[in-house]
Motif scaffolding. Structure first.
Motif, PDB file in Angstrom:
ATOM      1  N   LEU A   1       0.829  -1.211   0.000  1.00 40.07           N
ATOM      2  CA  LEU A   1       0.000   0.000   0.000  1.00 40.07           C
ATOM      3  C   LEU A   1       0.865   1.264   0.000  1.00 40.07           C
ATOM      4  O   LEU A   1       0.505   2.275  -0.618  1.00 40.07           O
ATOM      5  CB  LEU A   1      -0.950  -0.007   1.199  1.00 40.07           C
ATOM      6  CG  LEU A   1      -1.864   1.208   1.305  1.00 40.07           C
ATOM      7  CD1 LEU A   1      -2.774   1.325   0.071  1.00 40.07           C
ATOM      8  CD2 LEU A   1      -2.700   1.161   2.570  1.00 40.07           C
ATOM      9  N   GLY A   2       2.035   1.203   0.667  1.00 39.37           N
ATOM     10  CA  GLY A   2       2.937   2.364   0.680  1.00 39.37           C
ATOM     11  C   GLY A   2       3.399   2.710  -0.727  1.00 39.37           C
ATOM     12  O   GLY A   2       3.342   3.872  -1.158  1.00 39.37           O
ATOM     13  N   GLY A   3       3.854   1.707  -1.474  1.00 32.70           N
ATOM     14  CA  GLY A   3       4.352   1.938  -2.830  1.00 32.70           C
ATOM     15  C   GLY A   3       3.247   2.399  -3.759  1.00 32.70           C
ATOM     16  O   GLY A   3       3.427   3.333  -4.564  1.00 32.70           O
TER      17      GLY A   3
ATOM     18  N   LEU B   1       7.365  -1.931  -9.686  1.00 32.53           N
ATOM     19  CA  LEU B   1       7.913  -3.269  -9.931  1.00 32.53           C
ATOM     20  C   LEU B   1       7.691  -4.125  -8.695  1.00 32.53           C
ATOM     21  O   LEU B   1       8.164  -3.788  -7.606  1.00 32.53           O
ATOM     22  CB  LEU B   1       9.411  -3.170 -10.237  1.00 32.53           C
ATOM     23  CG  LEU B   1       9.753  -2.367 -11.500  1.00 32.53           C
ATOM     24  CD1 LEU B   1      11.250  -2.114 -11.591  1.00 32.53           C
ATOM     25  CD2 LEU B   1       9.245  -3.082 -12.752  1.00 32.53           C
ATOM     26  N   GLU B   2       6.976  -5.223  -8.861  1.00 32.53           N
ATOM     27  CA  GLU B   2       6.617  -6.085  -7.728  1.00 32.53           C
ATOM     28  C   GLU B   2       7.170  -7.486  -7.971  1.00 32.53           C
ATOM     29  O   GLU B   2       6.947  -8.068  -9.015  1.00 32.53           O
ATOM     30  CB  GLU B   2       5.089  -6.120  -7.579  1.00 32.53           C
ATOM     31  CG  GLU B   2       4.552  -7.200  -6.653  1.00 32.53           C
ATOM     32  CD  GLU B   2       5.132  -7.153  -5.243  1.00 32.53           C
ATOM     33  OE1 GLU B   2       5.113  -6.070  -4.624  1.00 32.53           O
ATOM     34  OE2 GLU B   2       5.645  -8.205  -4.772  1.00 32.53           O
ATOM     35  N   ARG B   3       7.845  -8.044  -6.964  1.00 37.67           N
ATOM     36  CA  ARG B   3       8.460  -9.371  -7.143  1.00 37.67           C
ATOM     37  C   ARG B   3       7.436 -10.510  -7.159  1.00 37.67           C
ATOM     38  O   ARG B   3       7.645 -11.537  -7.798  1.00 37.67           O
ATOM     39  CB  ARG B   3       9.511  -9.639  -6.056  1.00 37.67           C
ATOM     40  CG  ARG B   3       8.952  -9.661  -4.669  1.00 37.67           C
ATOM     41  CD  ARG B   3      10.017  -9.690  -3.610  1.00 37.67           C
ATOM     42  NE  ARG B   3      10.656 -10.988  -3.472  1.00 37.67           N
ATOM     43  CZ  ARG B   3      10.097 -12.057  -2.899  1.00 37.67           C
ATOM     44  NH1 ARG B   3       8.849 -11.986  -2.425  1.00 37.67           N
ATOM     45  NH2 ARG B   3      10.752 -13.181  -2.790  1.00 37.67           N
TER      46      ARG B   3
ATOM     47  N   VAL C   1      -4.309 -11.878   3.597  1.00 42.01           N
ATOM     48  CA  VAL C   1      -3.032 -12.184   4.231  1.00 42.01           C
ATOM     49  C   VAL C   1      -2.735 -11.204   5.366  1.00 42.01           C
ATOM     50  O   VAL C   1      -2.363 -11.604   6.462  1.00 42.01           O
ATOM     51  CB  VAL C   1      -1.909 -12.135   3.168  1.00 42.01           C
ATOM     52  CG1 VAL C   1      -0.553 -12.259   3.821  1.00 42.01           C
ATOM     53  CG2 VAL C   1      -2.110 -13.258   2.156  1.00 42.01           C
ATOM     54  N   GLY C   2      -2.927  -9.913   5.111  1.00 44.27           N
ATOM     55  CA  GLY C   2      -2.505  -8.925   6.111  1.00 44.27           C
ATOM     56  C   GLY C   2      -3.511  -7.806   6.337  1.00 44.27           C
ATOM     57  O   GLY C   2      -3.108  -6.688   6.667  1.00 44.27           O
ATOM     58  N   VAL C   3      -4.792  -8.089   6.173  1.00 51.44           N
ATOM     59  CA  VAL C   3      -5.802  -7.057   6.469  1.00 51.44           C
ATOM     60  C   VAL C   3      -6.979  -7.713   7.179  1.00 51.44           C
ATOM     61  O   VAL C   3      -7.644  -8.575   6.599  1.00 51.44           O
ATOM     62  CB  VAL C   3      -6.323  -6.378   5.176  1.00 51.44           C
ATOM     63  CG1 VAL C   3      -7.363  -5.324   5.528  1.00 51.44           C
ATOM     64  CG2 VAL C   3      -5.191  -5.764   4.376  1.00 51.44           C
ATOM     65  N   HIS C   4      -7.207  -7.340   8.422  1.00 51.72           N
ATOM     66  CA  HIS C   4      -8.362  -7.874   9.149  1.00 51.72           C
ATOM     67  C   HIS C   4      -9.339  -6.783   9.536  1.00 51.72           C
ATOM     68  O   HIS C   4     -10.534  -6.998   9.586  1.00 51.72           O
ATOM     69  CB  HIS C   4      -7.898  -8.629  10.390  1.00 51.72           C
ATOM     70  CG  HIS C   4      -7.039  -9.780  10.033  1.00 51.72           C
ATOM     71  ND1 HIS C   4      -7.546 -10.914   9.479  1.00 51.72           N
ATOM     72  CD2 HIS C   4      -5.693  -9.964  10.074  1.00 51.72           C
ATOM     73  CE1 HIS C   4      -6.554 -11.764   9.212  1.00 51.72           C
ATOM     74  NE2 HIS C   4      -5.422 -11.196   9.561  1.00 51.72           N
ATOM     75  N   TYR C   5      -8.812  -5.612   9.827  1.00 51.76           N
ATOM     76  CA  TYR C   5      -9.684  -4.470  10.095  1.00 51.76           C
ATOM     77  C   TYR C   5      -8.862  -3.192  10.012  1.00 51.76           C
ATOM     78  O   TYR C   5      -7.655  -3.203  10.248  1.00 51.76           O
ATOM     79  CB  TYR C   5     -10.414  -4.593  11.437  1.00 51.76           C
ATOM     80  CG  TYR C   5      -9.627  -4.586  12.729  1.00 51.76           C
ATOM     81  CD1 TYR C   5      -8.372  -5.186  12.852  1.00 51.76           C
ATOM     82  CD2 TYR C   5     -10.178  -3.991  13.862  1.00 51.76           C
ATOM     83  CE1 TYR C   5      -7.694  -5.194  14.071  1.00 51.76           C
ATOM     84  CE2 TYR C   5      -9.503  -3.996  15.087  1.00 51.76           C
ATOM     85  CZ  TYR C   5      -8.261  -4.606  15.173  1.00 51.76           C
ATOM     86  OH  TYR C   5      -7.586  -4.620  16.361  1.00 51.76           O
ATOM     87  N   VAL C   6      -9.525  -2.138   9.645  1.00 55.05           N
ATOM     88  CA  VAL C   6      -8.862  -0.841   9.531  1.00 55.05           C
ATOM     89  C   VAL C   6      -9.729   0.152  10.296  1.00 55.05           C
ATOM     90  O   VAL C   6     -10.952   0.152  10.150  1.00 55.05           O
ATOM     91  CB  VAL C   6      -8.725  -0.426   8.048  1.00 55.05           C
ATOM     92  CG1 VAL C   6      -7.984   0.901   7.934  1.00 55.05           C
ATOM     93  CG2 VAL C   6      -7.990  -1.506   7.245  1.00 55.05           C
TER      94      VAL C   6
END
Ligand SMILES: Cc1cc2nc3c(=O)[nH]c(=O)nc-3n(C[C@H](O)[C@H](O)[C@H](O)COP(=O)(O)OP(=O)(O)OC[C@H]3O[C@@H](n4cnc5c(N)ncnc54)[C@H](O)[C@@H]3O)c2cc1C
Length: 558
Positions: A31-33, A51-53, A73-78
């Protein structure tokens, strides 16, 4: 169906940027990129190559699939995004042109379970405060002190972050005044501050019960991080409708439609530095691509430790090691498939944070030295119940995720083995952890016990493999007091033309990644991107030529 977001470099090669060339290259599509890329495209008319690996864009916002199911994978709540008009919601609306919808998690976003006791965290500061006072009637003054201290600490953030956008020269003069109020809070640990606030260790254990959101127990974590995280969720939580992959999917059109590109399976091997200036990157495979700005979303450890040659890093005086801020914690995550309709199961949208008792520091230390000790923290999340679109996409099904801490050291000896071929001992360790996490799910939600038809465990090596974090870490650099004091965690690096972005220059979490991206775009474009976001300035219009590419942002492959 598998959603691959972005265009495969392996299949299509790099697109031509046209005669003007690329204005900026972003390494990594977390999200930063993506935020940095989208803001530079929209507000500074930059053609940005991301560019994403990995085979799909989004970093930790990616989802993965097994037939008929999907997991985040890495988002459950914001926090805050469910409130139209909140700063974070306006930021996401701006980046996605309003295409990303959020579902409110409801009145109770987290429940802290300590032994047999349960403590609900209610949305809204006053509701939270009142409920805590019901649980701890002798601690009402302490609870007031806590809420006020959170508020006061959060107020120091704006200036602390603004300082990161100053050029090193200006910053040297203005820094102390801007940073000091936040650093005064940041240099204390959570345990230090909680001890000042209350003499009830049980209350302290409950108030620290969301520590998994930054990955360090109270005796090690910076109070600043804790206050920002608690403040972020105080008004409740939201979940992206359609799952976490919708985040990258809805940001991409704004980049592609303005002449940019997001290429997946495109691992950057080296940042090219010539004459003391970053000039571009070399991809694994050897192709070189050039641009006047190179932005790294890969984290400090990878950027300074791998992507710059040793000599270049030494000459520039940069190091992958930040004193006092090692790699953050690693984790295991159990992805669970349930063959019953989410609504019928009545799982609820509330996250559960489960602990053996209130002494988090002791529990973590005990577990790290003895893997058979009680799990110090088990986090349960029910994504299918949070997503109002899940039943349409996956009728008659449900998903659950259970997460535990797991030191990288336990897995290190298998780091050079291949995914799915790591051997019997590794499989046995996974089986044991699976059994323990599954047990936690079945104790908390006994109704799913007979209906679970698939479980799958990720380990720190999985994280290393798919997101490239060297020690499988969840949150980049650990959120210790020292991390916040490190002045070089900012967009500028000592190498001209090379910038950092993402959570390592702010804090972990989607809000941290988004802020990191905004800071970097602000520095490169020399204009305040948060202002542009909050005013919802339209910026550079989408190109009619590039718009079709934008429409194909998410490539859905069978
Ligand atoms: C299990 C888990 C649960 C979480 N839950 C939440 C939550 O509920 N709410 C919340 O707000 N946050 C949550 N987070 C944290 C949040 O997801 C992250 O902090 C945030 O998404 C990180 O964003 P980023 O842009 O800094 O980096 P990342 O998302 O880590 O992206 C970095 C990208 O760079 C790429 N990359 C690395 N090296 C290279 C290279 N050499 N070449 C090309 N690409 C490269 C990687 O593949 C990756 O895609 C969670 C994280 C985890 C792991």
């Amino acid at each position: 169906m598998t959603t691959h977001i972005g265009s495969s470099y392996k299949q299509h090669g790099l697109p031509s940027p046209g005669p003007r060339g690329w204005d900026a290259i972003v390494i990594g599509s977390g999200l930063g990129g993506l935020t940095a890329a989208a803001l530079l495209a929209r507000h500074a008319d930059k053609r940005v190559l991301v560019l994403e690996r990995h085979y799909t864009a989004g970093g930790f916002t990616q989802t993965f699939h097994r037939p008929g199911y999907e997991w985040d994978v890495g988002v459950h709540y914001v926090g805050d995004v469910h409130r139209p008009g909140s700063v974070l919601r306006r930021a996401f609306d701006h980046l996605t042109d309003g295409a990303l919808a959020w579902a409110d998690m409801g009145e109770i976003y987290d429940t802290i379970v300590i032994g047999d006791d349960r403590y609900d965290f209610l949305a809204g500061r006053e509701a939270f405060r009142a409920r805590m006072k019901e649980y701890f009637p002798r601690q009402t003054a302490a609870i007031d002190r806590y809420v006020e201290r959170i508020r006061a600490t959060v107020r120091t953030t704006k200036r602390y972050l603004a300082e990161k956008t100053l050029s090193p020269l200006v910053g040297a003069v203005a820094s102390p005044a801007l940073r000091w109020p936040a650093l005064r809070e940041a240099r204390r640990t959570v345990a230090d501050v909680l001890r000042e606030i209350t003499d009830d260790p049980r209350l302290a254990g409950v108030l620290a019960g969301q520590y998994g959101n930054y990955g360090l127990p109270p005796g090690q974590a910076s109070w600043f991080m804790h206050a920002l995280m608690v403040g972020h969720y105080l008004s409740g939580g939201g979940y992206p409708v359609g799952g976490a992959s919708r985040i990258a999917e809805t940001i991409l059109p704004g980049i592609l439609g303005r002449g940019g590109a997001v290429m997946t399976s495109a691992e950057v091997e080296q940042i090219l530095v010539e004459g003391g200036r970053a000039r571009g990157v070399r991809l694994a495979g050897g192709e070189e691509v050039r641009a006047p700005s190179v932005i790294s979303n890969a984290g400090v450890a990878v950027t300074f430790g791998r992507l710059l040659g040793k000599d270049v890093a030494a000459a520039a005086g940069v190091s992958p090691i930040v004193a006092g801020a090692p790699a953050s914690v690693a984790h295991v995550s159990l992805y669970v498939r349930v063959n019953t309709d989410t609504t019928a199961l009545d799982l609820g949208r509330t996250n559960r944070w489960i602990f053996p008792d209130h002494d988090h520091d002791r529990n973590v230390a005990r577990y790290f030295s003895d893997p058979e000790a009680p799990l110090p923290l088990t986090y349960l999340s029910f994504p299918s119940a949070k997503d109002p679109d899940f039943a349409r996409r996956f009728p008659g099904k449900a998903t659950i995720e259970a997460i535990g801490m797991a030191p990288y050291a336990w897995f290190e000896r298998w780091q050079d083995t291949q995914w799915h071929k790591r051997g019997a001992e590794y499989d046995a360790l996974k089986a044991r952890l699976t059994e323990r996490l599954r047990g936690a799910i079945e104790r908390e939600s006994p109704q799913v016990a007979g209906a679970i038809d698939h479980v799958e465990l990720s380990t720190p090596l999985t994280t290393q493999n798919f997101v490239g974090h060297p020690h499988g870490e969840i949150y980049g650099l650990a959120h210790t007091p020292e991390r916040f004091a490190a002045r070089h965690l900012r967009p500028h690096t000592p190498i001209a033309g090379l910038y950092l972005t993402g959570t390592d220059i702010s804090t972990c979490g989607l809000v941290g990644a988004l802020l990191g991206g905004s800071l970097t775009a602000t520095v490169i474009a020399r204009r305040n991107m948060l202002d542009a976001i909050l005013r919802d300035e339209p910026g550079v219009p989408m190109s009619p030529v590039a718009a079709p590419a934008a429409a194909a942002a998410a490539q859905v492959a069978p």
